[in-house]
Design a protein around this motif. Structure first.
Motif, PDB file in Angstrom:
ATOM      1  N   SER A 110     126.809  85.045  90.320  1.00 31.27           N
ATOM      2  CA  SER A 110     128.226  84.833  90.598  1.00 31.27           C
ATOM      3  C   SER A 110     128.437  84.093  91.924  1.00 31.27           C
ATOM      4  O   SER A 110     129.438  83.401  92.089  1.00 31.27           O
ATOM      5  N   VAL A 111     127.500  84.237  92.856  1.00 33.01           N
ATOM      6  CA  VAL A 111     127.604  83.563  94.150  1.00 33.01           C
ATOM      7  C   VAL A 111     126.207  83.070  94.546  1.00 33.01           C
ATOM      8  O   VAL A 111     125.218  83.798  94.419  1.00 33.01           O
ATOM      9  N   LEU A 112     126.147  81.839  95.032  1.00 32.28           N
ATOM     10  CA  LEU A 112     124.914  81.274  95.565  1.00 32.28           C
ATOM     11  C   LEU A 112     125.151  80.903  97.024  1.00 32.28           C
ATOM     12  O   LEU A 112     125.960  80.018  97.328  1.00 32.28           O
ATOM     13  N   VAL A 113     124.454  81.578  97.931  1.00 31.57           N
ATOM     14  CA  VAL A 113     124.564  81.302  99.368  1.00 31.57           C
ATOM     15  C   VAL A 113     123.505  80.271  99.729  1.00 31.57           C
ATOM     16  O   VAL A 113     122.309  80.504  99.552  1.00 31.57           O
ATOM     17  N   THR A 114     123.925  79.130 100.225  1.00 34.67           N
ATOM     18  CA  THR A 114     123.006  78.026 100.496  1.00 34.67           C
ATOM     19  C   THR A 114     122.370  78.170 101.872  1.00 34.67           C
ATOM     20  O   THR A 114     122.659  79.113 102.625  1.00 34.67           O
ATOM     21  N   ILE A 355     122.371  92.147  97.099  1.00 33.85           N
ATOM     22  CA  ILE A 355     123.743  92.233  96.595  1.00 33.85           C
ATOM     23  C   ILE A 355     123.718  91.795  95.140  1.00 33.85           C
ATOM     24  O   ILE A 355     123.186  90.728  94.808  1.00 33.85           O
ATOM     25  N   SER A 356     124.296  92.595  94.298  1.00 39.03           N
ATOM     26  CA  SER A 356     124.271  92.316  92.866  1.00 39.03           C
ATOM     27  C   SER A 356     124.925  90.970  92.530  1.00 39.03           C
ATOM     28  O   SER A 356     126.001  90.646  93.052  1.00 39.03           O
ATOM     29  N   GLU A 357     124.230  90.178  91.722  1.00 41.44           N
ATOM     30  CA  GLU A 357     124.694  88.879  91.218  1.00 41.44           C
ATOM     31  C   GLU A 357     124.889  87.846  92.327  1.00 41.44           C
ATOM     32  O   GLU A 357     125.576  86.858  92.140  1.00 41.44           O
ATOM     33  N   VAL A 358     124.290  88.096  93.481  1.00 37.48           N
ATOM     34  CA  VAL A 358     124.376  87.152  94.595  1.00 37.48           C
ATOM     35  C   VAL A 358     122.964  86.694  94.941  1.00 37.48           C
ATOM     36  O   VAL A 358     122.067  87.519  95.116  1.00 37.48           O
ATOM     37  N   THR A 359     122.776  85.386  95.020  1.00 39.11           N
ATOM     38  CA  THR A 359     121.466  84.809  95.291  1.00 39.11           C
ATOM     39  C   THR A 359     121.504  84.043  96.604  1.00 39.11           C
ATOM     40  O   THR A 359     122.485  83.362  96.906  1.00 39.11           O
ATOM     41  N   MET A 360     120.417  84.155  97.350  1.00 40.36           N
ATOM     42  CA  MET A 360     120.269  83.404  98.588  1.00 40.36           C
ATOM     43  C   MET A 360     119.292  82.261  98.335  1.00 40.36           C
ATOM     44  O   MET A 360     118.178  82.487  97.858  1.00 40.36           O
ATOM     45  N   ALA A 361     119.708  81.039  98.609  1.00 41.14           N
ATOM     46  CA  ALA A 361     118.857  79.882  98.359  1.00 41.14           C
ATOM     47  C   ALA A 361     117.566  79.990  99.155  1.00 41.14           C
ATOM     48  O   ALA A 361     117.571  80.379 100.328  1.00 41.14           O
ATOM     49  N   GLU A 362     116.445  79.662  98.521  1.00 36.58           N
ATOM     50  CA  GLU A 362     115.150  79.737  99.171  1.00 36.58           C
ATOM     51  C   GLU A 362     115.040  78.677 100.270  1.00 36.58           C
ATOM     52  O   GLU A 362     115.580  77.579 100.156  1.00 36.58           O
ATOM     53  N   ILE A 363     114.316  79.030 101.316  1.00 43.07           N
ATOM     54  CA  ILE A 363     114.077  78.095 102.412  1.00 43.07           C
ATOM     55  C   ILE A 363     112.891  77.206 102.032  1.00 43.07           C
ATOM     56  O   ILE A 363     111.835  77.699 101.649  1.00 43.07           O
ATOM     57  N   THR A 364     113.083  75.915 102.110  1.00 40.91           N
ATOM     58  CA  THR A 364     112.031  74.970 101.714  1.00 40.91           C
ATOM     59  C   THR A 364     111.117  74.600 102.875  1.00 40.91           C
ATOM     60  O   THR A 364     110.123  73.906 102.691  1.00 40.91           O
ATOM     61  N   SER A 365     111.437  75.049 104.084  1.00 42.77           N
ATOM     62  CA  SER A 365     110.611  74.755 105.249  1.00 42.77           C
ATOM     63  C   SER A 365     110.678  75.948 106.189  1.00 42.77           C
ATOM     64  O   SER A 365     111.220  76.999 105.844  1.00 42.77           O
ATOM     65  N   VAL A 366     110.095  75.800 107.367  1.00 46.29           N
ATOM     66  CA  VAL A 366     110.122  76.901 108.331  1.00 46.29           C
ATOM     67  C   VAL A 366     111.472  77.000 109.038  1.00 46.29           C
ATOM     68  O   VAL A 366     111.707  77.940 109.790  1.00 46.29           O
ATOM     69  N   SER A 367     112.350  76.047 108.803  1.00 45.92           N
ATOM     70  CA  SER A 367     113.655  76.040 109.468  1.00 45.92           C
ATOM     71  C   SER A 367     114.496  77.226 109.023  1.00 45.92           C
ATOM     72  O   SER A 367     114.408  77.693 107.879  1.00 45.92           O
ATOM     73  N   LEU A 368     115.313  77.692 109.933  1.00 43.64           N
ATOM     74  CA  LEU A 368     116.259  78.757 109.616  1.00 43.64           C
ATOM     75  C   LEU A 368     117.445  78.198 108.845  1.00 43.64           C
ATOM     76  O   LEU A 368     117.779  77.023 108.962  1.00 43.64           O
ATOM     77  N   ARG A 369     118.075  79.064 108.061  1.00 42.33           N
ATOM     78  CA  ARG A 369     119.358  78.695 107.475  1.00 42.33           C
ATOM     79  C   ARG A 369     120.373  78.565 108.606  1.00 42.33           C
ATOM     80  O   ARG A 369     120.320  79.312 109.588  1.00 42.33           O
ATOM     81  N   LYS A 370     121.306  77.637 108.474  1.00 38.16           N
ATOM     82  CA  LYS A 370     122.260  77.407 109.563  1.00 38.16           C
ATOM     83  C   LYS A 370     123.103  78.641 109.832  1.00 38.16           C
ATOM     84  O   LYS A 370     123.400  78.963 110.991  1.00 38.16           O
TER      85      LYS A 370
END
Length: 513
Positions: A110-114, A355-370
């Motif tokens: 239901s939600v994708l956190v980038t 969190i149910s039905e909420v996905t966190m986008a995978e990190i493609t590098s060592v960088s932190l999410r903003k």
């Protein structure tokens, strides 16, 4: 003269203003943008979210509606293209966040956190779900509560981690217990420079890091392992019980060493067991393997973490056949990413709240999410401000209660600088200027610590007024006794003179005829 020469030099401090800091509300402001194709739904979400966050004492979340022309929305074929169009018109700055409605996400999502300051939501996402994401992930309300609980005597949710320091040492140690049986091949310095350091550079605004590497030989784990048969070509592996991990940390710490430094140090240990004791896996209390992504590692809070780098199966098979020294290659990418994960946990950046039905986008590098950087800076600023306030109020209370402690110009200036920077950090945090708030909070924390631990505060700690009286009374008492007796004699003489003057005197008057 005696009294003046024994006075203690004390710089005037803003006691009342510092005491008022405990009553000053610590508020962090943030803007959250909501976009939906249906303007009425956008208004409803904003209204409901405003109601949910209205009573929050330390999070001032301002929800803003976003409206876009239908012609621009229609040309967006992907979520990323729609996000780009929105952010061009409504820039999302540090500390802010954006929710964008997209008609279709992955199944069961239901939600994708980038990895940016954006999340995509389906048209049926409720305000309760959005508020849960904001509180648990984007703002981490539970951490802010635990930090701010140090203002009162409540022991619930008390934050157990010290405030971020200005400098950390990161020591990466590769342990080869049997160099006579295996030659471990790994360019640990390259991994430190190209994986660990870039990760640390992203949070260098808060702390400086010194990354060091070393090799240790003939230092085995002090543990008792159990051989377990399996279906691999080696026909067995060894188990390391979870209850033994604290003892292993103790045995490792006394062997890896660390140069003398005032900076706190995080220990990152890579242990390569020999083939006659490999593969070595960690087992939990239920008797199940505790490996994550086929990597066996564990973390000791405030100390560091240990990664078990088992030799490849083919290498151990060759050793079992030849019983000769073998070369053990290390999967540099896998081990390096595991070390980064350990650092994320040690610095409380990693979030493990599902969190149910909420996905966190995978990190493609060592960088932190903003948005992770925003969370880290916000929490750290709050922690530093709160720690500075507690330190200053404790110091000023001590100085008020013990009036014979010297307060020299250096201590006085540090206290005043810390108070000024705290006020500016509070204003910056309330204005959603995270980088500025962190800089002021760092300076305030450093100045408060400098003042609190200044050695000059102990200069006259063992010479209170009572001791001065005990020293000087034997000197002045012999002089004062005759003075007092003289005063008493003078008082009696004056009293006698007054009484004689006040008595009537009779005189004879001549008689007249």
């Amino acid at each position: 003269m005696w009294w003046k020469t024994t006075e203690v030099y004390r710089v005037a401090l803003p006691y009342d203003s510092i005491n008022e800091l405990n009553e000053t509300p610590l508020v962090a402001t943030s803007n959250v943008f909501i976009f939906s194709r249906d303007s009425s739904r956008t208004k409803l979400l904003v209204s409901e979210l405003d109601e949910i966050f209205r009573k929050n004492a330390f999070l001032n979340v301002i929800f803003r509606e976003i409206s876009m022309p239908e012609t621009e929305i229609a040309t967006a074929k992907t979520p990323a293209s729609l996000e780009k169009k929105i952010t061009q018109k409504y820039p999302v700055h540090e500390g802010d966040f954006l929710f964008v409605e997209w008609t279709q996400l992955s199944k069961g999502e239901s939600v994708l956190v980038t990895t940016d300051r954006t999340a995509f939501m389906t048209p049926d996402t409720s305000s309760a779900k959005i508020s849960l994401i904001l509180k648990a992930w984007i703002f981490q309300e539970f951490k802010l509560k635990s930090i701010l609980n140090s203002r009162n005597n409540s022991q619930n949710l008390r934050h157990k981690t010290a405030a971020p320091q200005s400098h950390y040492d990161i020591l990466i140690t590769v342990m080869n217990p049997r160099p006579d049986l295996q030659d471990v091949n790994w360019n640990v310095r390259y991994a430190a420079d190209n994986v660990i350091s870039p990760f640390l550079n992203e949070i260098s605004i808060l702390s400086n890091f010194t990354v060091k590497t070393q090799w240790k030989y003939l230092v085995p784990f002090e543990y008792s392992s159990k051989q377990i048969p399996d279906s691999t070509r080696l026909k067995r592996h060894f188990s390391l019980e979870e209850d033994l991990l604290p003892h292993i940390v103790t045995s490792v710490e006394k062997n890896i060493g660390h140069e003398i430094s005032n900076n706190p140090c995080f220990q990152l240990v890579v242990y390569v067991p020999s083939c006659n004791k490999a593969p070595l896996y960690i087992y939990d209390r239920k008797g199940q393997r505790a490996s994550i992504n086929n990597t066996d590692s564990f973390i000791s809070p405030k100390w560091g973490g240990i990664v078990i780098a088992n030799p490849p199966e083919s290498v151990c098979l060759k050793y079992m056949e030849d019983q000769e020294k073998v070369e053990v290659p290390i999967n540099s990418n896998e081990i390096s990413l595991t070390l980064v994960y350990i650092l994320r946990k040690l610095m409380e950046i990693e979030i493990d709240i599902p969190i149910s039905e909420v996905t966190m986008a995978e990190i493609t590098s060592v960088s932190l999410r903003k948005w992770e950087i925003d969370v880290y800076l916000r929490n750290s600023a709050v922690h530093l401000i709160q720690s500075s306030i507690v330190t200053l109020t404790s110091l000023t209370k001590l100085l008020q209660d013990i009036n014979y402690i010297v307060i020299n110009d250096k201590v006085g200036q540090s206290v005043k600088d810390s108070y000024r920077d705290i006020v500016q950090a509070l204003a910056a945090l309330k204005g959603n200027r995270l980088a500025e708030a962190v800089n002021f909070a760092k300076r305030a924390h450093a100045a408060s610590e400098t003042a609190f631990f200044d050695p000059s505060l102990l200069a006259l700690l063992y010479f209170p007024d009572e001791q001065k009286y005990a020293i000087y009374i034997p000197l002045f008492l012999p002089v004062m006794i005759p003075v007092i007796m003289s005063i008493n004699a003078i008082r009696k003489a004056r009293k006698k003179n007054k009484s004689s003057e006040s008595s009537p005197v009779e005189s004879e008057k001549p008689k007249t005829e």
